[in-house]
Motif scaffolding. Structure first.
Motif, mmCIF file in Angstrom:
data_model
loop_
_atom_site.group_PDB
_atom_site.id
_atom_site.type_symbol
_atom_site.label_atom_id
_atom_site.label_comp_id
_atom_site.label_asym_id
_atom_site.label_seq_id
_atom_site.Cartn_x
_atom_site.Cartn_y
_atom_site.Cartn_z
ATOM 1 N N ALA A 96 0.837 -1.208 0.000
ATOM 2 C CA ALA A 96 0.000 0.000 0.000
ATOM 3 C C ALA A 96 0.869 1.255 0.000
ATOM 4 C CB ALA A 96 -0.935 -0.008 1.207
ATOM 5 N N GLN A 97 1.929 1.260 0.812
ATOM 6 C CA GLN A 97 2.830 2.414 0.866
ATOM 7 C C GLN A 97 3.569 2.606 -0.465
ATOM 8 O OE1 GLN A 97 3.100 4.710 3.235
ATOM 9 N NE2 GLN A 97 1.523 3.673 4.442
ATOM 10 N N THR A 98 3.886 1.495 -1.126
ATOM 11 C CA THR A 98 4.543 1.570 -2.435
ATOM 12 C C THR A 98 3.624 2.229 -3.458
ATOM 13 O OG1 THR A 98 5.772 -0.463 -1.930
ATOM 14 C CG2 THR A 98 5.679 0.216 -4.239
ATOM 15 N N ILE A 99 2.350 1.855 -3.425
ATOM 16 C CA ILE A 99 1.379 2.443 -4.360
ATOM 17 C C ILE A 99 1.233 3.940 -4.104
ATOM 18 C CG2 ILE A 99 -1.044 2.442 -5.087
ATOM 19 C CD1 ILE A 99 -1.048 -0.592 -4.288
ATOM 20 N N ILE A 100 1.155 4.316 -2.834
ATOM 21 C CA ILE A 100 1.038 5.738 -2.484
ATOM 22 C C ILE A 100 2.253 6.516 -2.987
ATOM 23 C CG2 ILE A 100 1.120 7.351 -0.532
ATOM 24 C CD1 ILE A 100 -0.720 5.404 0.986
ATOM 25 N N GLU A 108 0.803 -4.778 -12.997
ATOM 26 C CA GLU A 108 2.028 -5.160 -13.702
ATOM 27 C C GLU A 108 3.153 -4.164 -13.430
ATOM 28 O OE1 GLU A 108 3.552 -6.250 -18.245
ATOM 29 O OE2 GLU A 108 1.482 -5.637 -17.884
ATOM 30 N N ALA A 109 2.812 -2.878 -13.485
ATOM 31 C CA ALA A 109 3.816 -1.852 -13.182
ATOM 32 C C ALA A 109 4.217 -1.898 -11.714
ATOM 33 C CB ALA A 109 3.263 -0.473 -13.533
ATOM 34 N N LEU A 110 3.247 -2.124 -10.827
ATOM 35 C CA LEU A 110 3.518 -2.224 -9.388
ATOM 36 C C LEU A 110 4.515 -3.336 -9.094
ATOM 37 C CD1 LEU A 110 2.887 -1.617 -6.369
ATOM 38 C CD2 LEU A 110 0.936 -3.178 -6.590
ATOM 39 N N ASN A 111 4.346 -4.480 -9.747
ATOM 40 C CA ASN A 111 5.211 -5.636 -9.492
ATOM 41 C C ASN A 111 6.677 -5.342 -9.754
ATOM 42 O OD1 ASN A 111 3.328 -7.498 -8.552
ATOM 43 N ND2 ASN A 111 2.752 -8.136 -10.624
ATOM 44 N N ASP A 112 6.962 -4.431 -10.667
ATOM 45 C CA ASP A 112 8.345 -4.120 -11.025
ATOM 46 C C ASP A 112 8.971 -3.048 -10.129
ATOM 47 O OD1 ASP A 112 8.340 -5.942 -13.095
ATOM 48 O OD2 ASP A 112 7.654 -4.482 -14.581
ATOM 49 N N MET A 113 8.180 -2.455 -9.251
ATOM 50 C CA MET A 113 8.684 -1.381 -8.395
ATOM 51 C C MET A 113 9.294 -1.930 -7.108
ATOM 52 S SD MET A 113 5.567 1.331 -8.876
ATOM 53 C CE MET A 113 5.427 2.268 -10.414
ATOM 54 N N LYS A 114 10.239 -1.185 -6.557
ATOM 55 C CA LYS A 114 10.837 -1.586 -5.282
ATOM 56 C C LYS A 114 9.799 -1.459 -4.183
ATOM 57 C CE LYS A 114 14.565 -0.604 -2.036
ATOM 58 N NZ LYS A 114 15.690 0.273 -1.685
ATOM 59 N N GLY A 117 10.344 -0.487 2.223
ATOM 60 C CA GLY A 117 10.828 -1.195 3.404
ATOM 61 C C GLY A 117 11.626 -2.445 3.101
ATOM 62 N N THR A 118 11.872 -2.734 1.809
ATOM 63 C CA THR A 118 12.636 -3.922 1.420
ATOM 64 C C THR A 118 13.647 -3.543 0.339
ATOM 65 O OG1 THR A 118 11.345 -4.699 -0.486
ATOM 66 C CG2 THR A 118 10.465 -5.191 1.707
ATOM 67 N N ASP A 119 14.504 -4.509 -0.010
ATOM 68 C CA ASP A 119 15.433 -4.346 -1.123
ATOM 69 C C ASP A 119 14.955 -5.123 -2.346
ATOM 70 O OD1 ASP A 119 17.254 -2.715 0.258
ATOM 71 O OD2 ASP A 119 18.148 -4.472 1.229
ATOM 72 N N MET A 120 13.692 -5.588 -2.301
ATOM 73 C CA MET A 120 13.135 -6.404 -3.378
ATOM 74 C C MET A 120 12.071 -5.637 -4.153
ATOM 75 S SD MET A 120 12.655 -10.025 -1.339
ATOM 76 C CE MET A 120 12.011 -9.248 0.157
ATOM 77 N N VAL A 122 8.223 -5.595 -5.685
ATOM 78 C CA VAL A 122 6.972 -6.096 -5.102
ATOM 79 C C VAL A 122 6.764 -7.550 -5.498
ATOM 80 C CG1 VAL A 122 4.460 -5.873 -5.166
ATOM 81 C CG2 VAL A 122 5.888 -3.826 -4.963
ATOM 82 N N ALA A 123 7.053 -7.898 -6.749
ATOM 83 C CA ALA A 123 6.891 -9.287 -7.202
ATOM 84 C C ALA A 123 7.798 -10.229 -6.421
ATOM 85 C CB ALA A 123 7.181 -9.390 -8.693
ATOM 86 N N GLU A 124 9.037 -9.808 -6.168
ATOM 87 C CA GLU A 124 9.972 -10.645 -5.413
ATOM 88 C C GLU A 124 9.526 -10.779 -3.961
ATOM 89 O OE1 GLU A 124 14.042 -9.520 -7.911
ATOM 90 O OE2 GLU A 124 13.471 -8.368 -6.125
ATOM 91 N N ALA A 125 9.040 -9.686 -3.380
ATOM 92 C CA ALA A 125 8.570 -9.727 -1.992
ATOM 93 C C ALA A 125 7.353 -10.635 -1.873
ATOM 94 C CB ALA A 125 8.233 -8.314 -1.518
ATOM 95 N N LEU A 126 6.470 -10.588 -2.863
ATOM 96 C CA LEU A 126 5.292 -11.465 -2.855
ATOM 97 C C LEU A 126 5.719 -12.924 -2.936
ATOM 98 C CD1 LEU A 126 2.231 -11.988 -3.028
ATOM 99 C CD2 LEU A 126 2.409 -11.637 -5.511
ATOM 100 N N ARG A 127 6.658 -13.205 -3.827
ATOM 101 C CA ARG A 127 7.128 -14.581 -3.972
ATOM 102 C C ARG A 127 7.752 -15.081 -2.674
ATOM 103 N NH1 ARG A 127 8.388 -18.591 -7.383
ATOM 104 N NH2 ARG A 127 10.343 -19.722 -7.059
ATOM 105 N N GLU A 128 8.502 -14.241 -2.008
ATOM 106 C CA GLU A 128 9.101 -14.643 -0.737
ATOM 107 C C GLU A 128 8.030 -15.006 0.284
ATOM 108 O OE1 GLU A 128 12.589 -12.988 2.098
ATOM 109 O OE2 GLU A 128 10.735 -11.827 2.088
#
Length: 300
Positions: A96-100, A108-114, A117-120, A122-128
């Motif tokens: 939510a904070q990333t979207i804001i 699709e665009a969201l998934n490619d963004m950092k 609070g992480t170094d990943m 969004v897609a990588e954080a979701l997979r984790e």
């Protein structure tokens, strides 16, 4: 190192994994909690492909505002249990904070963004999270708004609402209370449109067609049927249009009249311009679990 039933419970709460998986991981790790979490992640790597096809219709809806920017977001998981997992909740809030912050055009665009609070990404954080928690998850939808906003979440994340105003009263006492009243109305009454003007003409025409057929089937003459349809269309608007609905705290007022009255009290401009309402899992196929059978199978 031995472990107890309390350790199994603690591991399940930390990871969201099943009880038997947690017990096996603690057995393999000799009771070492961190090693058990690592083992669960390693096993998740092998099962990740299978998880992606499983039904994810539970999860969490959040409604968050930072300054004059807000987002309503739904992230799905397979079970309601995981939706209460602190790690899952933290992930949803990070998205939510990333979207804001980043204002992505779509998922699709969201998934490619950092991910905030992480170094990943969004897609990588979701997979984790899928690998750690052991359930299929997906970011289903979001809507980002700007302006004078009031958020509301009902039922611990079952329904998320945000209302938007065109106003010069956002800093006055009474504005937030008004916004929350309307947001609660949206949560409870589930309007489909803001106003009569927003209802598509084809929707109105179809509704009139149905109502006319009903009146004729009741044996009413065509002239009478037409008058009845006009009355029933007015009732239809009160059901589906937020501004036409009776105000939930005082059904002598419409929502439009309530907003008008608050504007007078605050001494300024107050116009309700938009609302967003997400209900967790709406329109998705739900999986059916028999928890008693699951527990019984574990006891064998």
């Amino acid at each position: 190192m031995a472990f107890t039933a309390s350790d199994v419970k603690n591991l399940r709460e930390r990871t969201g994994c099943g009880m038997m998986d947690c017990k096996k991981a603690l057995t393999e790790s000799g009771g070492d909690m961190d090693k058990a979490i690592e083992l669960l992640r390693e096993k998740g790597l092998a099962a990740a492909a299978k998880k992606s096809g499983r039904i994810a219709a539970e999860g969490l809806v959040v409604s968050v505002v930072e300054g004059n920017v807000g987002v309503v977001l739904e992230v799905n998981a397979e079970t309601d249990f995981v939706a209460k997992n602190a790690d899952f909740v933290a992930f949803v809030n990070s998205v939510a904070q990333t979207i804001i912050k980043e204002n992505p055009a779509d998922i699709e665009a969201l998934n490619d963004m950092k991910c905030v609070g992480t170094d990943m990404t969004v897609a990588e954080a979701l997979r984790e999270k899928i690998l750690v928690i052991g359930e299929n998850m997906n970011i289903r939808r979001f809507e980002r708004l700007e302006g004078a906003l009031v958020p509301y979440v009902h039922g611990g994340g079952k329904i998320g609402v945000m209302v938007q105003f065109d106003t010069d009263c956002a800093d006055k006492d009474g504005f937030v209370a008004c916004g929350k009243d309307i947001a609660m109305q949206v949560a409870a009454a589930a309007p489909q449109y803001l106003s009569k003007e927003e209802v598509p003409s084809e929707v109105v025409d179809k509704e009139k067609e149905i109502l006319t057929a009903q009146a004729i089937n009741e044996g009413k003459p065509a002239a009478i049927a037409e008058k009845m349809v006009n009355g029933r269309i007015a009732k239809y608007y009160k059901e589906v249009c937020l501004l036409e609905q009776p105000f939930i705290k005082d059904d002598e007022l419409t929502v439009a009249k309530y907003v008008e009255n608050v504007a007078k009290e605050l001494g300024g401009k107050l116009v309700l311009t938009k609302f967003v309402r997400f209900e967790k899992g709406e329109g998705l196929e739900k999986r059916e679990d028999n928890f008693a059978d699951e527990v019984a199978s574990m006891m064998k």
